[in-house]
Enzyme design. Structure first.
Site, short mmCIF file in Angstrom:
data_model
loop_
_atom_site.label_atom_id
_atom_site.label_comp_id
_atom_site.label_asym_id
_atom_site.label_seq_id
_atom_site.Cartn_x
_atom_site.Cartn_y
_atom_site.Cartn_z
N GLU A 1 21.23 -9.21 -44.66
CA GLU A 1 21.95 -9.73 -45.83
C GLU A 1 23.25 -8.96 -46.05
OE1 GLU A 1 21.30 -12.36 -48.14
OE2 GLU A 1 19.93 -13.02 -46.57
N HIS B 1 16.66 -13.52 -52.88
CA HIS B 1 16.99 -13.99 -51.54
C HIS B 1 18.34 -13.39 -51.11
CE1 HIS B 1 17.20 -17.59 -48.51
NE2 HIS B 1 17.47 -16.45 -47.96
N HIS C 1 26.53 -11.09 -45.81
CA HIS C 1 27.12 -11.38 -47.12
C HIS C 1 27.66 -10.15 -47.85
CE1 HIS C 1 25.07 -15.28 -46.72
NE2 HIS C 1 23.98 -14.62 -46.45
#
Ligand SMILES: *[C@@H]1O[C@H](CO)[C@@H](O)[C@H](O)[C@H]1NC(C)=O
Ligand SMILES: *[C@@H]1O[C@H](CO)[C@@H](O)[C@H](O)[C@H]1NC(C)=O
Ligand SMILES: *[C@@H]1O[C@H](CO)[C@@H](O)[C@H](O)[C@H]1NC(C)=O
Ligand SMILES: *[C@@H]1O[C@H](CO)[C@@H](O)[C@H](O)[C@H]1NC(C)=O
Ligand SMILES: *[C@@H]1O[C@H](CO)[C@@H](O)[C@H](O)[C@H]1NC(C)=O
Length: 261
Positions: free
Chosen positions: A118, A70, A122
């Site tokens: 992502e 994830h 992040h």
């Protein structure tokens, strides 16, 4: 021939530029780079679609049979930096592995767009650390971590906990099976979702890592559950209930939304 005045001007200008970018770098650094811990999160594709509110939004390619990534998230920083562009060609050499271990399961989102999101949310903060300071390096590290934290092996092969519609497992059996991965660390989390029939379903595992990627990390702060409140989720992820029976549903490629009816 260069005039000394021009040379001086040129070097002053570049000094000014350097100072200016140092200043904004310092601000950026403060905002994006001061995190202490990371969470590496793995999800069970067989459960991912159960949490969605509309079955047509989900697809699981038949090549996907195991736990997938994830994300790798520096703690307590979000929407890091769009200033570090990522292109599909950056990840070319990793594409086959990423497609296998980090696929998008949303019909409307290509896998690259998932990776890109992502990275922006992040990865660009993780890029503050040596060894992760480019999209290629960040995604390489993630694939290495996926191999290191092999949930399929821990559950299926080592503990005989296999996906099933009929059989449920006690939380402590699952916890015990995952001990090689999550240890007894209170910051490691085994998460479930509750489906429309009220069943607890194993959903994802969060693994705490320090900046140097060794297991375990404490910064004394609670996780914000931002990832589980994304707009496409109807059911939110929560720590599996200690006392409950937990289902580990098989992946149902034809009906991923309701794998077990
Ligand atoms: C599910 O979503 C699709 C498109 O996103 C839409 O066409 C369909 O009507 C939706 N189905 C339900 C049951 O909401
Ligand atoms: C998927 O998991 C199974 C069970 O642990 C393992 O035998 C298999 O090699 C894994 N496949 C991949 C592609 O990792
Ligand atoms: C569930 O049980 C039924 C019989 O009761 C069996 O036919 C089916 O294969 C089982 N499914 C799984 C996934 O174990
Ligand atoms: C990794 O970081 C942790 C926490 O900062 C530290 O305790 C540990 O010694 C480091 N390990 C290595 C191999 O550098
Ligand atoms: C399903 O998700 C859409 C947005 O993706 C949202 O507008 C809708 O309210 C959700 N429906 C339910 C029943 O949660």
């Amino acid at each position: 021939m260069f005039s000394p005045v021009l040379l001086l001007l040129a070097s002053l200008t570049s000094l000014a530029l350097t100072l200016d970018s140092d200043h904004s770098n310092a601000d950026q650094h403060k905002k994006f780079c001061t995190w202490k811990c990371l969470k590496f999160t793995l999800q069970w594709p067989g459960s991912f679609c159960v949490g969605l509110n509309n079955s047509t939004k989900c697809k699981i390619p038949t090549s996907i049979q195991n736990w997938t990534i994830h994300g790798l998230w520096p703690s307590h920083v979000q929407d890091c930096c769009e200033c570090w562009p990522i292109f599909h060609s950056d990840l070319k050499e990793l594409d086959p592995e990423l497609s296998q271990f980090w696929p998008s399961l949303l019909k409307a989102q290509s896998s690259f767009n998932f990776w890109k999101d992502e990275w922006i949310k992040h990865g660009s903060c993780a890029g503050c650390v040596e060894g992760m300071n480019s999209p290629l390096r960040y995604f390489q590290i993630c694939l290495k971590l996926r191999k290191k934290f092999d949930i399929d092996r821990a559950l299926n092969d080592d503990a005989g906990i296999k996906p099933s519609c009929n059989q449920s497992y006690q939380y402590k059996e699952i916890k015990h099976a995952l001990a090689p991965i999550t240890g007894d660390d209170p910051d490691a989390q085994i998460q479930c979702i509750t489906d429309s029939k009220g069943r607890e379903i194993l959903f994802q595992v969060k693994i705490p890592l320090s900046r140097n990627l060794t297991f375990g990390c404490h910064d004394g702060r609670q996780d914000a559950e931002s990832e589980s409140t994304q707009h496409w989720n109807t059911y939110s992820a929560h720590p599996c209930q200690l006392k409950s029976s937990i289902f580990y549903f098989p992946i149902n490629y034809n009906n991923p939304h309701q794998p077990c009816g």
